[in-house]
Design an enzyme around this catalytic site. Structure first.
Site, short mmCIF file in Angstrom:
data_model
loop_
_atom_site.label_atom_id
_atom_site.label_comp_id
_atom_site.label_asym_id
_atom_site.label_seq_id
_atom_site.Cartn_x
_atom_site.Cartn_y
_atom_site.Cartn_z
N SER A 72 9.44 -23.01 -21.76
CA SER A 72 9.82 -22.17 -20.62
C SER A 72 11.31 -21.85 -20.59
CB SER A 72 9.41 -22.83 -19.30
OG SER A 72 10.21 -23.97 -19.03
N LYS A 115 14.93 -25.91 -15.36
CA LYS A 115 14.97 -24.45 -15.14
C LYS A 115 16.40 -24.01 -14.87
CE LYS A 115 10.41 -24.41 -15.10
NZ LYS A 115 9.61 -23.82 -16.19
#
Length: 214
Positions: A72, A115
């Site tokens: 990701s 993230k």
């Protein structure tokens, strides 16, 4: 003024001095040099051990090695990559847009996610055709390659106070705030700072490519 005979008489007398009374410079200097070398080695060894000890303390208490699972955050981070996170940085400075943070997954605190911070508390985030807008201004995101863009729409959503909107750089395969919502600041426990494995990714992960308003 001495006569030649007197000079000759003085020479045999000086030559007859006992050998033990003649200073042996070479014999005394060698043990002294050896002692000095040993002392210097001991000092260097002590300093080296102190330096190693301090480095271990810094690594154990300030930094934590972690392994990235998933893609990701590609291309910045790859699956199974090893990195260091700074666990104390946010005790001394605020969380900033563009920071790559590690946090407890809001839906299951037994898991950790990594993230990038996109929007800060009290900001409004919206995505139109894959372009991220914060408070109505588009963000320049050079860390998201065209092939990783998600062209769908989202929001607008207001980020609550003391929370952060986070997204993965690999937008089309990231489970992020678009799914589970903004992340409370108390869940964020570190910032990615350095990659050490694999070797070809060795280097700093500082936010050199922060998200910035256009």
């Amino acid at each position: 003024m001495l006569s030649p005979d007197e000079k000759l008489q003085s020479s045999p007398s000086e030559a007859a001095a006992p050998i033990s009374e003649i200073p042996s410079i070479g014999a005394d200097a060698k043990p002294a040099a050896t002692h000095s070398l040993k002392r210097e080695i001991r000092v260097w060894t002590r300093d080296l051990l102190i330096a190693i000890g301090l480095a271990l303390v810094i690594i154990v208490f300030l930094y934590q090695p972690v392994k990235v699972e998933g893609t990701s955050m590609a291309p910045l981070l790859t699956d199974q990559e090893r990195i260091f996170i700074n666990k104390f940085v946010y005790r001394f400075e605020p969380i900033s847009r563009g920071d790559v943070v590690v946090f407890w997954y809001p839906l299951d605190r037994s898991k950790s996610f990594i993230k990038r911070v996109i929007a800060l508390p009290d900001e409004v985030v919206q995505i139109r055709g894959g372009v991220v807008y914060v408070d109505g201004r588009a963000l320049a995101e050079p860390y998201v390659p065209p092939q990783y863009e998600d062209l769908s729409d989202y929001g607008p959503v207001s980020v609550p106070r003391d929370m952060y909107f986070v997204m993965g750089d690999h937008r089309i395969s990231s489970n992020d705030s678009r799914v589970f919502g903004p992340v409370p600041s108390r869940f964020i426990y570190g910032r990615a700072v350095f990659a050490y494995w694999p070797v070809d990714h060795f280097g700093s992960l500082s936010s050199s490519a922060e998200a910035k308003e256009k």
